[in-house]
Design a protein around this motif. Sequence first.
Motif, PDB file in Angstrom:
ATOM      1  N   ILE A  60      43.571  45.638  44.978  1.00 25.20           N
ATOM      2  CA  ILE A  60      42.085  44.921  45.380  1.00 25.20           C
ATOM      3  C   ILE A  60      41.326  46.453  45.157  1.00 25.20           C
ATOM      4  O   ILE A  60      40.125  46.132  44.698  1.00 25.20           O
ATOM      5  N   PHE A  64      37.774  46.491  42.537  1.00 21.43           N
ATOM      6  CA  PHE A  64      36.293  47.114  43.056  1.00 21.43           C
ATOM      7  C   PHE A  64      35.977  48.224  42.100  1.00 21.43           C
ATOM      8  O   PHE A  64      34.873  48.298  41.927  1.00 21.43           O
ATOM      9  N   THR A  67      34.931  47.346  38.629  1.00 19.74           N
ATOM     10  CA  THR A  67      33.620  46.406  38.810  1.00 19.74           C
ATOM     11  C   THR A  67      32.483  47.554  38.901  1.00 19.74           C
ATOM     12  O   THR A  67      31.686  47.455  38.180  1.00 19.74           O
ATOM     13  N   ILE A  87      29.032  46.657  51.096  1.00 18.95           N
ATOM     14  CA  ILE A  87      30.127  47.170  50.733  1.00 18.95           C
ATOM     15  C   ILE A  87      30.273  48.540  51.085  1.00 18.95           C
ATOM     16  O   ILE A  87      29.529  49.451  50.797  1.00 18.95           O
ATOM     17  N   LEU A 101      25.241  44.199  47.604  1.00 21.82           N
ATOM     18  CA  LEU A 101      25.789  43.275  46.560  1.00 21.82           C
ATOM     19  C   LEU A 101      24.815  42.470  46.874  1.00 21.82           C
ATOM     20  O   LEU A 101      24.690  41.344  47.904  1.00 21.82           O
ATOM     21  N   ASP A 128      33.930  40.169  35.933  1.00 20.05           N
ATOM     22  CA  ASP A 128      33.995  40.985  37.121  1.00 20.05           C
ATOM     23  C   ASP A 128      33.678  40.138  38.321  1.00 20.05           C
ATOM     24  O   ASP A 128      34.149  40.137  39.466  1.00 20.05           O
ATOM     25  N   ILE A 129      32.486  39.804  38.332  1.00 20.45           N
ATOM     26  CA  ILE A 129      31.866  38.989  39.562  1.00 20.45           C
ATOM     27  C   ILE A 129      32.638  37.659  39.955  1.00 20.45           C
ATOM     28  O   ILE A 129      32.742  37.515  41.083  1.00 20.45           O
ATOM     29  N   VAL A 132      35.582  39.025  41.790  1.00 22.07           N
ATOM     30  CA  VAL A 132      35.125  39.751  43.137  1.00 22.07           C
ATOM     31  C   VAL A 132      34.976  38.528  43.999  1.00 22.07           C
ATOM     32  O   VAL A 132      35.215  38.423  45.283  1.00 22.07           O
ATOM     33  N   ARG A 133      34.349  37.404  43.449  1.00 22.90           N
ATOM     34  CA  ARG A 133      34.055  36.236  44.116  1.00 22.90           C
ATOM     35  C   ARG A 133      35.149  35.621  44.641  1.00 22.90           C
ATOM     36  O   ARG A 133      35.224  35.109  45.790  1.00 22.90           O
ATOM     37  N   LEU A 135      38.229  37.207  45.365  1.00 23.65           N
ATOM     38  CA  LEU A 135      38.412  38.006  46.441  1.00 23.65           C
ATOM     39  C   LEU A 135      37.801  37.825  47.819  1.00 23.65           C
ATOM     40  O   LEU A 135      38.486  37.855  48.856  1.00 23.65           O
ATOM     41  N   LEU A 136      36.291  37.551  47.623  1.00 24.55           N
ATOM     42  CA  LEU A 136      35.558  37.444  49.021  1.00 24.55           C
ATOM     43  C   LEU A 136      35.885  35.850  49.544  1.00 24.55           C
ATOM     44  O   LEU A 136      36.009  36.068  50.697  1.00 24.55           O
TER      45      LEU A 136
END
Length: 140
Positions: A60, A64, A67, A87, A101, A128-129, A132-133, A135-136
């Motif tokens: 993880i 990041f 990214t 973040i 972010l 990339d987003i 990340v989306r 993971l969130l």
Amino acid sequence: MKRFILIIPFVCILFTLLGCQSETKEMVVLDKITKIAVSNSEGFGGLNENYIFSSQENKITSIFEGTIERSTLVNKEISQVTPDYDILVEYENQDTQGLNLILGSSDQESYLTYIGYEDKVYRISRSDIEIVRGLLKKGT
């Protein structure tokens, strides 16, 4: 002597132009990232410490890190927008860095800024987003 007088302004202009070119176009990662902590943002200029997601897992933190490194500087004004997330990035050398972010919807751009330097806006690639989306979503 006249040539010397003409050369001085030329050299000054040259150094000025070279200095302008040295601005970083990508975000800078200070060291290897060892921890990421994400919180809902309360706005620019601060870091909300009520984290909704935190990880020290290498997979993880590497996501990041990549990214951040691939985010590119854009000429965009975002002062009218409220960031979605804060973040906290912790590095192997014990330094920390705060980021905001702005998470656009799936058909919009997403951006990062350094907390305290909101005049420099960095666009995150769509691929990339999406990672990340994901993971969130898992973390919240």
